[in-house]
Design a protein around this motif. Structure first.
Motif, PDB file in Angstrom:
ATOM      1  N   ASP A  74      20.456  82.938 100.186  1.00  0.00           N
ATOM      2  CA  ASP A  74      21.679  83.690  99.937  1.00  0.00           C
ATOM      3  C   ASP A  74      22.691  83.552 101.066  1.00  0.00           C
ATOM      4  O   ASP A  74      23.746  84.154 101.036  1.00  0.00           O
ATOM      5  CB  ASP A  74      21.363  85.172  99.686  1.00  0.00           C
ATOM      6  CG  ASP A  74      20.630  85.814 100.845  1.00  0.00           C
ATOM      7  OD1 ASP A  74      20.198  85.061 101.751  1.00  0.00           O
ATOM      8  OD2 ASP A  74      20.492  87.052 100.842  1.00  0.00           O
ATOM      9  N   THR A  75      22.383  82.775 102.103  1.00  0.00           N
ATOM     10  CA  THR A  75      23.328  82.576 103.200  1.00  0.00           C
ATOM     11  C   THR A  75      23.706  81.102 103.343  1.00  0.00           C
ATOM     12  O   THR A  75      24.196  80.693 104.391  1.00  0.00           O
ATOM     13  CB  THR A  75      22.726  83.079 104.532  1.00  0.00           C
ATOM     14  OG1 THR A  75      21.573  82.287 104.857  1.00  0.00           O
ATOM     15  CG2 THR A  75      22.321  84.530 104.445  1.00  0.00           C
ATOM     16  N   GLU A  94      31.366  86.972 100.584  1.00  0.00           N
ATOM     17  CA  GLU A  94      30.059  87.629 100.684  1.00  0.00           C
ATOM     18  C   GLU A  94      29.028  86.716 101.330  1.00  0.00           C
ATOM     19  O   GLU A  94      28.149  87.176 102.064  1.00  0.00           O
ATOM     20  CB  GLU A  94      29.564  88.084  99.306  1.00  0.00           C
ATOM     21  CG  GLU A  94      28.256  88.863  99.399  1.00  0.00           C
ATOM     22  CD  GLU A  94      27.874  89.569  98.109  1.00  0.00           C
ATOM     23  OE1 GLU A  94      26.698  89.980  97.997  1.00  0.00           O
ATOM     24  OE2 GLU A  94      28.745  89.720  97.220  1.00  0.00           O
ATOM     25  N   ARG A 154      26.795  87.768 104.468  1.00  0.00           N
ATOM     26  CA  ARG A 154      25.338  87.656 104.481  1.00  0.00           C
ATOM     27  C   ARG A 154      24.859  86.770 105.630  1.00  0.00           C
ATOM     28  O   ARG A 154      23.801  87.020 106.224  1.00  0.00           O
ATOM     29  CB  ARG A 154      24.840  87.110 103.139  1.00  0.00           C
ATOM     30  CG  ARG A 154      24.963  88.108 101.999  1.00  0.00           C
ATOM     31  CD  ARG A 154      24.349  87.571 100.709  1.00  0.00           C
ATOM     32  NE  ARG A 154      24.428  88.563  99.637  1.00  0.00           N
ATOM     33  CZ  ARG A 154      23.550  89.541  99.447  1.00  0.00           C
ATOM     34  NH1 ARG A 154      22.500  89.651 100.260  1.00  0.00           N
ATOM     35  NH2 ARG A 154      23.692  90.394  98.457  1.00  0.00           N
ATOM     36  N   PHE A 172      20.961  94.746 103.676  1.00  0.00           N
ATOM     37  CA  PHE A 172      22.320  94.280 103.449  1.00  0.00           C
ATOM     38  C   PHE A 172      22.797  94.953 102.173  1.00  0.00           C
ATOM     39  O   PHE A 172      22.248  94.717 101.095  1.00  0.00           O
ATOM     40  CB  PHE A 172      22.378  92.754 103.299  1.00  0.00           C
ATOM     41  CG  PHE A 172      23.767  92.230 103.018  1.00  0.00           C
ATOM     42  CD1 PHE A 172      24.615  91.903 104.061  1.00  0.00           C
ATOM     43  CD2 PHE A 172      24.225  92.076 101.711  1.00  0.00           C
ATOM     44  CE1 PHE A 172      25.902  91.427 103.810  1.00  0.00           C
ATOM     45  CE2 PHE A 172      25.502  91.606 101.451  1.00  0.00           C
ATOM     46  CZ  PHE A 172      26.340  91.278 102.514  1.00  0.00           C
TER      47      PHE A 172
END
Length: 272
Positions: free
Chosen positions: A150-151, A188, A192, A205
């Protein structure tokens, strides 16, 4: 907190100067600023620690004696808060024993007063390069997805490289970060990434879309409420600020939040 009165670029390295000698601060600010660095001067332990927690500092010049306070204690706090931040000890009370103690505790370098300007500037340049390389490695790890899927930020352009560098500089701090960009540009993802590389990465988070909720509901969602506070409040609710404690709260589309809620958010961000 005093900044050097220069017009350096916003992305120039930021040096935190901690010294209770105002004349020395002024002299060092001029010398360091002349090399293109930005300088932030603090004269106390408390001011120094606040700056480290809220500003993307690239290196620290730390006087060993700050009135009744001990610079070594500041060094210890810096090492705990931001382990990769280089600290150069600057003191008129130098000795082999003190230098060895400081280096063992993690100091990057040690300069005695009266200082030799070329030597000091050379140490500072080495410190900046050292932290730049460490943060670049962190950015590369983040770029290939090491912190998690997710990053993952894709791209090799100069603009994306600058974003990664900024992420590396900001992540170790507790600064409030404003992320700007058009819809779909990955705001986002950046949030993140900052969270994943920060000391808060083990915390939650929490993302909130401020544009999707009416004023009353958004306020309750963010700050929480107690049972019976309004019709339908059948139980206590912690709120997202509470849920993100020791983690990161991402307020998406904060500009779309009602003015009444923005005023309360401003108070929270100012007072932390």
């Amino acid at each position: 907190m005093n900044r050097a009165p220069d017009s350096s670029a916003a992305d120039a390295p930021l040096i935190l100067l901690v010294d209770d000698d105002l004349e020395m601060c002024e002299l060092l600010t001029l010398r360091i600023g002349s090399r293109g660095y930005r300088v932030l001067a603090e004269h106390s332990v408390g001011g120094a620690l606040r700056a480290i927690a809220t500003e993307p500092i690239d290196a620290v010049l730390l006087d060993l004696r700050l009135g009744d306070e001990d610079g070594i204690s500041v060094l210890d706090s810096v090492r705990k808060r931001v382990p990769d931040l280089p600290v150069i000890i600057l003191t008129a009370h130098g000795s082999i024993e003190t230098a060895v103690s400081a280096m063992r505790r993690g100091a990057f370098g040690f300069v005695t007063k009266p200082f030799n300007a070329p030597d000091l500037l050379q140490q500072l340049a080495h410190a900046i390069e050292s932290v730049r390389l460490r943060r670049e490695v962190a950015g590369l790890r983040q770029a290939v997805g090491v912190p998690g899927p997710d990053t993952h930020i894709v791209g090799t352009s100069p603009a994306i490289e600058q974003v990664r560098e900024l992420i590396g500089r900001l992540a170790p701090t507790d600064a409030t970060v404003l992320i700007l960009g058009e819809s779909g540009t990955g705001k986002e993802l950046v949030a993140r990434a900052i969270h994943a590389l920060s000391p808060r990465s083990k915390g939650a988070f929490v993302a909130v879309n401020c544009a999707a909720l009416a004023a009353d509901l958004l306020e309750s969602t963010l700050f929480g409420h107690t049972r019976g506070a309004f019709t339908g409040a059948i139980a206590d609710h912690e709120g997202h600020f509470g849920a993100a404690r020791r983690g990161t709260l991402f307020l998406d589309e904060i500009g779309e939040a009602p003015p009444s809620v923005q005023a309360k958010l401003l108070r929270v961000l100012q007072e932390r």
